[in-house]
Write an enzyme that holds these catalytic residues in place. Structure first.
Site, PDB file in Angstrom:
ATOM      1  NE  ARG A  55      -1.558  -1.884   2.930  1.00 17.34           N
ATOM      2  CZ  ARG A  55      -2.264  -2.672   3.617  1.00 17.34           C
ATOM      3  NH1 ARG A  55      -4.043  -2.719   4.184  1.00 17.34           N
ATOM      4  NH2 ARG A  55      -1.767  -4.139   3.699  1.00 17.34           N
ATOM      5  CB  THR A  56       3.566   2.921   1.620  1.00 16.39           C
ATOM      6  OG1 THR A  56       3.479   1.983   2.735  1.00 16.39           O
ATOM      7  CG2 THR A  56       4.640   4.036   2.242  1.00 16.39           C
ATOM      8  CE  LYS A  83      23.107  -7.103 -11.962  1.00 20.11           C
ATOM      9  NZ  LYS A  83      23.525  -5.738 -12.854  1.00 20.11           N
ATOM     10  NE  ARG A 105       8.135   0.618   3.823  1.00 21.81           N
ATOM     11  CZ  ARG A 105       6.603   0.519   4.177  1.00 21.81           C
ATOM     12  NH1 ARG A 105       6.690  -0.293   3.633  1.00 21.81           N
ATOM     13  NH2 ARG A 105       5.758   1.596   4.416  1.00 21.81           N
ATOM     14  CG  HIS A 133       5.695   4.615   8.077  1.00 20.81           C
ATOM     15  ND1 HIS A 133       5.474   5.495   6.384  1.00 20.81           N
ATOM     16  CD2 HIS A 133       5.038   2.924   7.312  1.00 20.81           C
ATOM     17  CE1 HIS A 133       4.694   4.732   5.584  1.00 20.81           C
ATOM     18  NE2 HIS A 133       4.368   3.706   6.413  1.00 20.81           N
TER      19      HIS A 133
END
Lengths: 311, 216
Positions: A55-56, A83, A105, A133
Site C-alpha cells: 500500500r505505501t 549485485k 523505504r 514512518h
C-alpha cells in the site's frame, strides 16, 4: 534550501496542520471525474523500496501521478542492489537521473537520513527499519481528524508490537504535537527499553485503558522482525492484547478502530472488528493517497519546500 | 511576474510558522518601512462598490436570460466573497436562489515555482457540478490575466460548462494574456509600480479599493 520529511518529530504544529489542511482540500480531487492536477508536471519522483510494501508504494505512486509528476519505481529485488551495490551508489545514480524527490523505504533505521546527505532532491521517509514512518502517522492523524474533529485532548491508545513499530513512534510524536494524549499498550517484552523521552504513557493492561480511548490503533505483530520469543503463544497474545468484538463493545461510543495494515486477522484484531462500522482501515488507505499528495505538493511545488526538516 | 505588486492575490502565501488561514486572511496594510506607506488613496468607497456590484448582478442576469443556469464561482479569497454578494443580489432581484461557490486555482498557477509552496484555498462546487451551466468567474482584481487562465484550466478538469464569463470588481490593465472581462466594476488605469488593494468588510473590516505607490 533543501528540505525532507524524515521524521514526524521534525514537524512543527504549524507544519503538521498545514499538511492536514492541504490534504483536506486535496481530498475533493478524489471525488472528481478527472482525478489529476497539473501541479508537479515535469518533476520526477523516485520510489526507492528496499523492503516489500504494497500500500505505501502504490499510495505514493498514485499520489505523485495525480499531481502529474513522473514516477520511477525502484525495488531492490531485480536491481543492482542484489549485485551488491551500496546505498550511496544507488543514491548517486538517482542523483544523476535528476530526481526531484526520493521516497525511500529501507530496512535499516536512519537510511533516509544518510540518503538525504547524498541527493539534491527532497527525501521522504516511507518507513526505515523500526524508526519512523511519517506519512503513515500523518494519514492516521488525518483520518482521526475527519472522524473526530480537532485532535486536541483526544485520547489515543496504540496497542501491540510497539518495539518493532515505526508507525507507533511516528504517531507518538505527531499526535503529541497535535495535542492528543497517547497511551501505548503492549506486553512488557514488546516495549522499547529506552523510551524516556517519548511524550506518551505506557500501560500493560489493555482492558484498563480501553474505556478511556477515543481511538484504538492496533499494530501488526511483526513476525519478520522477531528474532526471539516475545510472548508465549499467539493465542495468549490475542487474548490479552487482541481487539475482539467483546472489547469493541466496551469502547466508548463514537470511538474508532484503526490499523495501519497489513492485518493479521484473528491475531491482533478479530475479523468482525476489522470489518465493523467503527473500523477506519479502508478509509486509511484512501486518505493515504490524499495525505501523500499534500506532502509531495508542499515539498515540491514551490521554489522551496513549505514543510519538513533540514538535514 | 506581477505577484509582488498585486496584494489582493499575493497575500495568500503561507510560510512555515504561520497558519495558512492567517496568511489568507490577514489584510496587508501599509507597514512601517514601506516606501510609500501612508500614500494610499481610496479610488472606490463602500457605496461605489455597492453600486458596481448591483450593476454587475443585473448585467449577469440579463446576459444569461435568467438565473436558472447560472453558477457564480469566486476565486478565493475575495472573489469568493464577491460571488456570494452577487448571488445575494441576484436572488433579491429574481426572488429565487442562484448557485454559487468557490474555485481555488493554486494548483493550476504558472508561477508556483517562483515562490515557496503555498497553502490551498477552498473549492466548493454545487453537487450538480459545472456541466451545462453558465459559469461566471468572479475575482476582485484583473491584472495579468494569469489567475483567470489558471481558473479556465481548473474548470476544464471539472466539467464542461455551456459558457464561461468573467466578472471583476477592478480591471487595472497590463494584461499578459489574451483575456478580457465581461463585467467590470471599474476600469482603473494604473502603472505597474502601483498597488491595488481591495478591502471587503468580511475580511478587512471595511469596503474600499485602495491605490498606492506610483509616480504621480
Amino acid at each position: 534550501m533543501n528540505r525532507h520529511l524524515l521524521s514526524t518529530s521534525d514537524l512543527s504544529r504549524d507544519d503538521a496542520l498545514l499538511i492536514l489542511d492541504t490534504a483536506e482540500h486535496l481530498a475533493q480531487v478524489a471525488d472528481r471525474s478527472i482525478k489529476k492536477l497539473p501541479t508537479l508536471r515535469g518533476r520526477t519522483v523516485v520510489n526507492l523500496f528496499f523492503e516489500d510494501s504494497t500500500r505505501t508504494r502504490i499510495s505514493f505512486e498514485a499520489a505523485a501521478k495525480r499531481l502529474s509528476a513522473d514516477v520511477i519505481n525502484f525495488s531492490a529485488k531485480g536491481s543492482s542492489v542484489s549485485k551488491g551495490e551500496s546505498l550511496k551508489d544507488t543514491a548517486l545514480t538517482l542523483q544523476a537521473m535528476g530526481a526531484d524527490a526520493v521516497v525511500v523505504r529501507h530496512g535499516a533505521s536512519g537510511a533516509p537520513h544518510r540518503l538525504a546527505t547524498w541527493v539534491d532532491g527532497s527525501v521522504v521517509n516511507a518507513g526505515d527499519g523500526t524508526h519512523e514512518h511519517p506519512t503513515q502517522a500523518l494519514l492516521d492523524a488525518f483520518t482521526m481528524r475527519r472522524r473526530l474533529g480537532d485532535l486536541d485532548g483526544r485520547r489515543v491508545t496504540i496497542v501491540g508490537d510497539v518495539l518493532h513499530s515505526r508507525v507507533a513512534r511516528s504517531n507518538v510524536h505527531l499526535l503529541h504535537t497535535l495535542g492528543a494524549q497517547v497511551t501505548l499498550v503492549a506486553p512488557p517484552t514488546l516495549v522499547p527499553v529506552s523510551m524516556g523521552d517519548w511524550p506518551c504513557e505506557v500501560s500493560y493492561d489493555f482492558d484498563a485503558v480501553l474505556p478511556k480511548s477515543d481511538v484504538v490503533m492496533m499494530l501488526r505483530v511483526q513476525h519478520e522482525r522477531m528474532n526471539a520469543s516475545y510472548f508465549p503463544s499467539a493465542r495468549e497474545y490475542s487474548r490479552r492484547y487482541g481487539l475482539d468484538p467483546e472489547r469493541l463493545g466496551r469502547m466508548p461510543e463514537g470511538a474508532i478502530v484503526m490499523h495501519p495494515g497489513p492485518m493479521n486477522r484473528g491475531m491482533e484484531i478479530a475479523a468482525e472488528v476489522a470489518d465493523s462500522g467503527r473500523s477506519t482501515i479502508v478509509e486509511q488507505v484512501t486518505n493515504g493517497v490524499t495525505v501523500r499528495m499534500a506532502v509531495l505538493y508542499l515539498l515540491l511545488s514551490g521554489s522551496e519546500p513549505a514543510i519538513g526538516g533540514t538535514q | 511576474m506581477n505577484g509582488a505588486q498585486n496584494q489582493a492575490r499575493d497575500d495568500r502565501r503561507p510560510m512555515a510558522g504561520q497558519s495558512p488561514r492567517d496568511a489568507a486572511e490577514t489584510p496587508e496594510g501599509p507597514r512601517p518601512g514601506d516606501e510609500y506607506a501612508g500614500d494610499e488613496r481610496a479610488v472606490l468607497e463602500a457605496p461605489d462598490i455597492n453600486r458596481a456590484l448591483t450593476r454587475i448582478a443585473h448585467e449577469i442576469l440579463e446576459r444569461a436570460k435568467g438565473p436558472e443556469k447560472l453558477l457564480l464561482l469566486g476565486i478565493p479569497t475575495r472573489g469568493t466573497i464577491l460571488a456570494r454578494r452577487l448571488a445575494d443580489r441576484i436572488e433579491q432581484v429574481e426572488g429565487q436562489p442562484v448557485a454559487f461557490g468557490s474555485l481555488d486555482v493554486t494548483m493550476y498557477r504558472d508561477d508556483l515555482r517562483l515562490k515557496p509552496a503555498r497553502a490551498l484555498g477552498r473549492t466548493d462546487l454545487p453537487t450538480e457540478g459545472v456541466d451545462g451551466r453558465i459559469v461566471v468567474l468572479v475575482d476582485d482584481v484583473l491584472y495579468s490575466g494569469r489567475t483567470v487562465r489558471a481558473a479556465l484550466d481548473a474548470l476544464n478538469d471539472l466539467g464542461r460548462p455551456t459558457a464561461v464569463r468573467l466578472a471583476v470588481l477592478v480591471d487595472r490593465g497590463h494584461r499578459e494574456l489574451p483575456i478580457r472581462a465581461d463585467h467590470v466594476g471599474k476600469n482603473l488605469p494604473t502603472s505597474r509600480a502601483e498597488t491595488v488593494r481591495v478591502c471587503l468588510a468580511e475580511t478587512d473590516q471595511r469596503d474600499a479599493v485602495l491605490l498606492r505607490g506610483g509616480l504621480r
